[in-house]
Scaffold this active site. Structure first.
Site, PDB file in Angstrom:
ATOM      1  N   THR A 153     -19.936   2.441  -2.977  1.00 49.64           N
ATOM      2  CA  THR A 153     -19.481   2.051  -1.646  1.00 49.64           C
ATOM      3  C   THR A 153     -18.382   2.968  -1.129  1.00 49.64           C
ATOM      4  O   THR A 153     -18.462   3.490  -0.016  1.00 49.64           O
ATOM      5  CB  THR A 153     -18.915   0.620  -1.709  1.00 49.64           C
ATOM      6  OG1 THR A 153     -19.807  -0.175  -2.478  1.00 49.64           O
ATOM      7  CG2 THR A 153     -18.756   0.041  -0.342  1.00 49.64           C
ATOM      8  N   GLY A 186     -13.436  -2.943   0.018  1.00 49.47           N
ATOM      9  CA  GLY A 186     -14.520  -2.634   0.947  1.00 49.47           C
ATOM     10  C   GLY A 186     -14.626  -1.152   1.237  1.00 49.47           C
ATOM     11  O   GLY A 186     -13.679  -0.396   1.046  1.00 49.47           O
ATOM     12  N   ASP A 196      -6.886  -7.131 -12.741  1.00 46.36           N
ATOM     13  CA  ASP A 196      -6.995  -6.121 -11.677  1.00 46.36           C
ATOM     14  C   ASP A 196      -5.715  -6.090 -10.830  1.00 46.36           C
ATOM     15  O   ASP A 196      -5.148  -5.020 -10.570  1.00 46.36           O
ATOM     16  CB  ASP A 196      -8.215  -6.474 -10.802  1.00 46.36           C
ATOM     17  CG  ASP A 196      -8.220  -5.738  -9.488  1.00 46.36           C
ATOM     18  OD1 ASP A 196      -8.612  -4.566  -9.481  1.00 46.36           O
ATOM     19  OD2 ASP A 196      -7.814  -6.335  -8.466  1.00 46.36           O
ATOM     20  N   GLU A 237      -3.476   6.141  -3.344  1.00 42.65           N
ATOM     21  CA  GLU A 237      -3.289   5.082  -2.331  1.00 42.65           C
ATOM     22  C   GLU A 237      -4.396   4.041  -2.413  1.00 42.65           C
ATOM     23  O   GLU A 237      -4.151   2.846  -2.249  1.00 42.65           O
ATOM     24  CB  GLU A 237      -3.243   5.718  -0.942  1.00 42.65           C
ATOM     25  CG  GLU A 237      -2.933   4.770   0.199  1.00 42.65           C
ATOM     26  CD  GLU A 237      -1.525   4.205   0.134  1.00 42.65           C
ATOM     27  OE1 GLU A 237      -1.394   3.067  -0.360  1.00 42.65           O
ATOM     28  OE2 GLU A 237      -0.572   4.874   0.588  1.00 42.65           O
ATOM     29  N   VAL A 244      -4.376   0.676  -4.823  1.00 41.22           N
ATOM     30  CA  VAL A 244      -3.554  -0.529  -4.620  1.00 41.22           C
ATOM     31  C   VAL A 244      -3.739  -1.062  -3.199  1.00 41.22           C
ATOM     32  O   VAL A 244      -3.462  -0.368  -2.219  1.00 41.22           O
ATOM     33  CB  VAL A 244      -2.056  -0.219  -4.848  1.00 41.22           C
ATOM     34  CG1 VAL A 244      -1.219  -1.478  -4.645  1.00 41.22           C
ATOM     35  CG2 VAL A 244      -1.826   0.351  -6.237  1.00 41.22           C
ATOM     36  N   ILE A 293      -4.354  -0.735   2.959  1.00 45.87           N
ATOM     37  CA  ILE A 293      -2.932  -0.829   3.325  1.00 45.87           C
ATOM     38  C   ILE A 293      -2.195   0.385   2.766  1.00 45.87           C
ATOM     39  O   ILE A 293      -2.236   0.620   1.565  1.00 45.87           O
ATOM     40  CB  ILE A 293      -2.290  -2.105   2.748  1.00 45.87           C
ATOM     41  CG1 ILE A 293      -3.079  -3.352   3.148  1.00 45.87           C
ATOM     42  CG2 ILE A 293      -0.836  -2.217   3.194  1.00 45.87           C
ATOM     43  CD1 ILE A 293      -2.570  -4.629   2.483  1.00 45.87           C
ATOM     44  N   LYS A 336      -2.495  -3.132 -10.437  1.00 48.15           N
ATOM     45  CA  LYS A 336      -1.886  -2.649  -9.188  1.00 48.15           C
ATOM     46  C   LYS A 336      -0.374  -2.855  -9.222  1.00 48.15           C
ATOM     47  O   LYS A 336       0.405  -1.979  -8.832  1.00 48.15           O
ATOM     48  CB  LYS A 336      -2.506  -3.386  -8.005  1.00 48.15           C
ATOM     49  CG  LYS A 336      -4.015  -3.126  -7.861  1.00 48.15           C
ATOM     50  CD  LYS A 336      -4.670  -4.076  -6.864  1.00 48.15           C
ATOM     51  CE  LYS A 336      -6.179  -3.858  -6.844  1.00 48.15           C
ATOM     52  NZ  LYS A 336      -6.907  -4.913  -6.109  1.00 48.15           N
TER      53      LYS A 336
END
Lengths: 432, 432
Positions: free
Chosen positions: A18, A308, A207, A135, A138, A142, A211
Site C-alpha cells: 500500500t 493508510g 506497535d 517520519e 510514527v 502526522i 513508536k
C-alpha cells in the site's frame, strides 16, 4: 535560492504494498510540484517486491527490478533507498545497512526495525555521513518527527504522549459507541483488515510501543530503548470500565507516555483514563494523536490519520523532499554518539488510579479492601459499590495520587483477602 | 554527522519585549542542549530596543547595544538578525531589508510585515541567497509553517483552515461559557491585556487575516495577497447567535479558510459555524488551531498556544536552529520567482448558511422572506420563528448550499421588503 544540487534525486523502493504504491503514485502524478518544492526532479530508478507481476494499480514497468531488495542498496544509480518491507530483522535490516554503507540515504516506515536497532543504525548512518529518516514510522501522516526534532528543538521536552495505534482506538471508541464488547469488536476490526498478521502487535500495544520508543529517543536525547517500554494491551478493558470511566468524565485510551524523571526515563504504553474534554479524550476511531510538552511551548497537539496509503506515503515523501532540499540532520536530532543510556524508571510518577474489582457479597468485604489500600499508603478519593443481583458486588475505587509501585503492591495483596473475585483492573488516570 | 559549520551562529535581536526576552532566556539557559541539537554554539552578539535600561527579567549586559535597530543589519559580527519589533513598515522593514542585503539570514515574528511585503522580501532574500523564516508569525508555538512547507510538501494542499487569533476565540468561548455579551467580554479581554493597541487588529480579523495570507502563499504557491483576504470581525456576533448555533450542534469561530478553486484563490477570515464535534468546534479560550488538508495526507490538525513569551520564542528558536543546522529553503517553500499571481475568488464556494434576522410582527412577514430566498436561488433547510413578547420576531434560517454571492444578493433585497428590523446576520457553516 540555489539548491544543494539540481541533479535528479534517484530513488530505489523496496516494498510495493500500500505505502510503496502510494509513494509511486505521488512521484508520478506530482512531478512538477515536487520539482518546484524540492528544487530538483525526483525519479524512481528501481524497485523490489515479492512479486514482479502482481497488479498494483500503478505502472512500474519503467523502473529497474531487483528480485533481491538488498541489491537496491548497492546500485550506483540510486541516491536514496526507501525501505517499506517491514520486519525488525532480515531483509529490511540488511538493506538499510547495505544502503548506508554504500553511501545512500535511507527513508523508512519501519518502526519495529528502528525500535530494535535504532541507535546502532543511527551510528552506522552518521559514520557514513548519511541520513536515515523515519517520519512514516510514527503516527502515519502526522509530521510529528519533524515537529519534535526541528520545530520544537528549542525546548526541553517535558513529556510526550500519544494515541498511536488506530486499531486499538477504533476498538475502544466502538465499544463506547455501540455497547458491544471487546471480543465482538476485535472480530470486526479483523474482518475490516485493521489488524496486523499478529494481532498482538496492535492490541498488545507493541506497535504503539515501538513508536513511543522512537519519540522518547528524540525528546530526551536517549538511546532507543524499546525493551523498557512498559506495555499493557487493551484486552482487559471491559464495557463496564468504559461506562464507569465515562460516568466520571473520562475516556479510556491506549496511551503512550514518555517523560524523563528523577528516577530515570519513564516509557509506558498502557490503557489510561484521560479527560473527555481534552483532545486525547475526544479522539475517535482510527485517528492518531501526539501531544508534545516543552518548557517554552507548553502543550502542542498533533492529530491526523495514523495509517493508510496516502498518509503514510505523504510522510515518506516529506522525508524524500527534505533530502532533495539538502536537509541533513542526525537520525535522532543529535549525534548518535551523544545519546545517553538513561536508566528506566521502574516506578512511574504518581497519579490517581481507577480500580475496578468484584467482591464477594459478604459483610466486611469492602472494609477489608479499604483497609488494605490504607495500609498500602493509598488514599481513596471516591469509592462506589454498584447494585447487583447475584452474590458478587462490582466496586469502583478512584484513588488519590499513588505510585505504580504502591498500586502493584496493593493489587498483589487483594488476592490474599479472600474477598476479591477474579482479577482487579487498575488503570492510571493520566493528568493531561 | 558533520554540520555545515561548527563556528558559533551569531544572533542580533531587534526588539526586547516579551518574545525577545523569551529568546534571550532560551539561549542563556539551554546553551548545551542547543549546541547538541544545532551542532554548533548559538550566541547573542548584539541587541536593540526602545530602552536600554528597562528592567526585563534577563541580563543583557553582555551583548552589544544598538540604539538604531537597523544598524544590527550592518554588523559584521552577526549571522542572523531576529526581528521582533513588529509593524508592517518603518524600522522593521528597513532592518529586514538591510540585513538581507548585507548577507544575513533573518528570522521574524512579524506577520503584518510579511502579509504586506512578503513576496517582495522573499525575492530580496533569495536574490542574496539568504533565508527569511517566520514560524513565529503564524499560530505562535505551533510548528505549522514547517509542517506545511516541509512535512506535507508531498501533498497538493486542498484547504487550509485556522483559528489563529486567541483573543477572538477567548471572547467567543467566554460568551458561550458565561452568557455575557460581546461588549462585556471585549472589556474583559482589554483589561487582561489580550488586545492589541488597535483592537481592530484582533476583533476585526486583520491579525488572523495576515497569518492566513502567509499560509495561503505556501499552500498554493501564490504571491502573498492579504488585500484579497475577505475580512469580517466578530463584533456582530450576539449571544443569540452563539446559543442558536449551539442548539444546532455548532460553535461560532473566527475561522480562516484558504482554498484554490476553479474561480481563483479563496481567502477569508470570517465568523463561521463549525460542528462542535470537530476539534475546531471544541477549541476553547486563547488556544490556536490550524487544519491542513492534502490530497494524500487527508486532514491534519495542529493545536497549541498562539501567543505568549514561551510559545513564540520556541518558534523563533526552531527557525534559528534550522539555520544553525544548515537548512536553507526558499521563503515560501518554492522560489519566489515561481509564486503565481492567482486571481482572487470573489465568490466563495457554496456552503450552508446560518441567517438570523428580526422581522416585524405582522402577517406575511415570514412568507415574504421565504419567497425572497427562493427567488434568490437559495433553498431553506430549516426555518424557525422564536416566541417573543414584543412586536418583533426573531427568525433563524439555515439554508442548503448557497454561494456567498447569492447570500449577499438576498441580504441586500431583505431591506426592500420592509419587514426586516435592523441588519440580518449571515454566517457561513463551514463543512469540516
Amino acid at each position: 535560492m540555489s539548491s544543494p544540487s539540481s541533479a535528479p534525486l534517484r530513488l530505489g523502493i523496496a516494498g510495493l504494498g500500500t505505502v510503496g504504491i502510494g509513494v509511486v503514485k505521488i512521484v508520478q502524478t506530482h512531478a512538477e510540484m515536487i520539482m518546484r518544492r524540492g528544487g530538483r526532479p525526483i525519479e524512481i530508478v528501481a524497485v523490489s517486491a515479492n512479486s514482479r507481476t502482481k497488479e498494483r494499480g500503478a505502472d512500474i514497468s519503467g523502473y529497474a527490478w531487483e528480485d533481491d531488495p538488498v541489491a537496491l542498496g548497492r546500485r550506483d544509480d540510486i541516491d536514496v533507498v526507501i525501505e517499506l518491507m517491514g520486519g525488525e530483522n532480515g531483509a529490511a535490516k540488511a538493506l538499510v545497512e547495505t544502503a548506508l554503507k554504500n553511501g545512500k540515504d535511507v527513508v523508512t516506515a519501519n518502526k519495529a526495525l528502528l525500535a530494535r536497532h535504532g541507535t546502532e543504525l543511527a551510528r552506522l548512518a552518521e559514520s557514513h555521513d548519511r541520513v536515515l529518516r523515519f517520519e512514516a514510522a510514527v503516527a502515519g501522516g502526522i509530521p510529528v518527527i519533524k515537529a519534535l526534532t526541528e520545530g520544537l528543538a528549542g525546548n526541553r521536552i517535558t513529556r510526550v504522549m500519544g494515541v498511536m495505534n488506530g486499531t486499538c482506538n477504533y476498538i475502544l471508541t466502538r465499544m463506547e459507541a455501540t455497547g458491544q464488547g471487546y471480543n465482538v469488536l476485535f472480530d470486526e476490526a479483523f474482518k475490516l483488515g485493521y489488524l496486523e498478521a499478529d494481532p498482538n502487535l496492535d492490541v498488545g500495544g507493541i506497535d504503539a510501543g515501538h513508536k513511543l520508543s522512537l519519540l522518547s529517543a528524540i525528546a530526551f536525547g536517549t538511546e532507543v530503548d524499546f525493551d523498557n517500554v512498559v506495555l499493557q494491551g487493551i484486552g482487559s478493558i471491559s464495557l463496564d470500565d468504559i461506562r464507569l470511566a465515562r460516568d466520571m468524565g473520562y475516556s479510556i485510551k491506549l496511551l503512550g507516555v514518555a517523560q524523563m524523571t528523577g528516577r530515570g526515563l519513564e516509557q509506558r504504553m498502557t490503557p489510561c483514563l484521560v479527560p473527555e474534554t481534552h483532545p486525547l479524550g475526544q479522539l475517535q476511531g482510527g485517528t492518531n494523536m501526539v501531544v508534545i510538552e516543552g518548557d517554552s511551548v507548553g502543550q502542542i497537539v498533533l492529530r491526523g490519520a495514523g495509517a493508510g496509503e496516502g498518509p503514510t506515503a505523504s510522510a515518506v515523501m516529506g522525508d524524500v523532499l527534505d533530502i532533495a532540499r539538502g536537509l541533513r540532520l542526525p537520525v535522532f536530532g543529535q549525534p548518535a554518539a551523544t545519546l545517553t543510556d538513561a536508566p528506566p524508571a521502574v516506578v512511574s510518577a504518581g497519579a490517581p488510579w481507577y480500580l475496578r474489582m468484584t467482591l464477594l457479597d459478604k459483610p466486611g468485604a469492602l472494609a477489608k479492601i479499604a483497609t488494605l489500600l490504607g495500609e498500602s499508603g493509598i488514599s481513596i478519593a471516591r469509592m462506589r459499590q454498584y447494585s447487583h443481583d447475584g452474590t458478587d458486588a462490582p466496586v469502583l475505587i478512584v484513588t488519590h495520587k499513588a505510585s505504580s509501585d504502591d498500586i502493584s503492591f496493593a493489587l498483589a495483596k487483594f488476592a490474599e483477602t479472600g474477598v476479591v473475585v477474579g482479577d482487579p483492573v487498575a488503570l492510571r488516570i493520566e493528568e493531561v
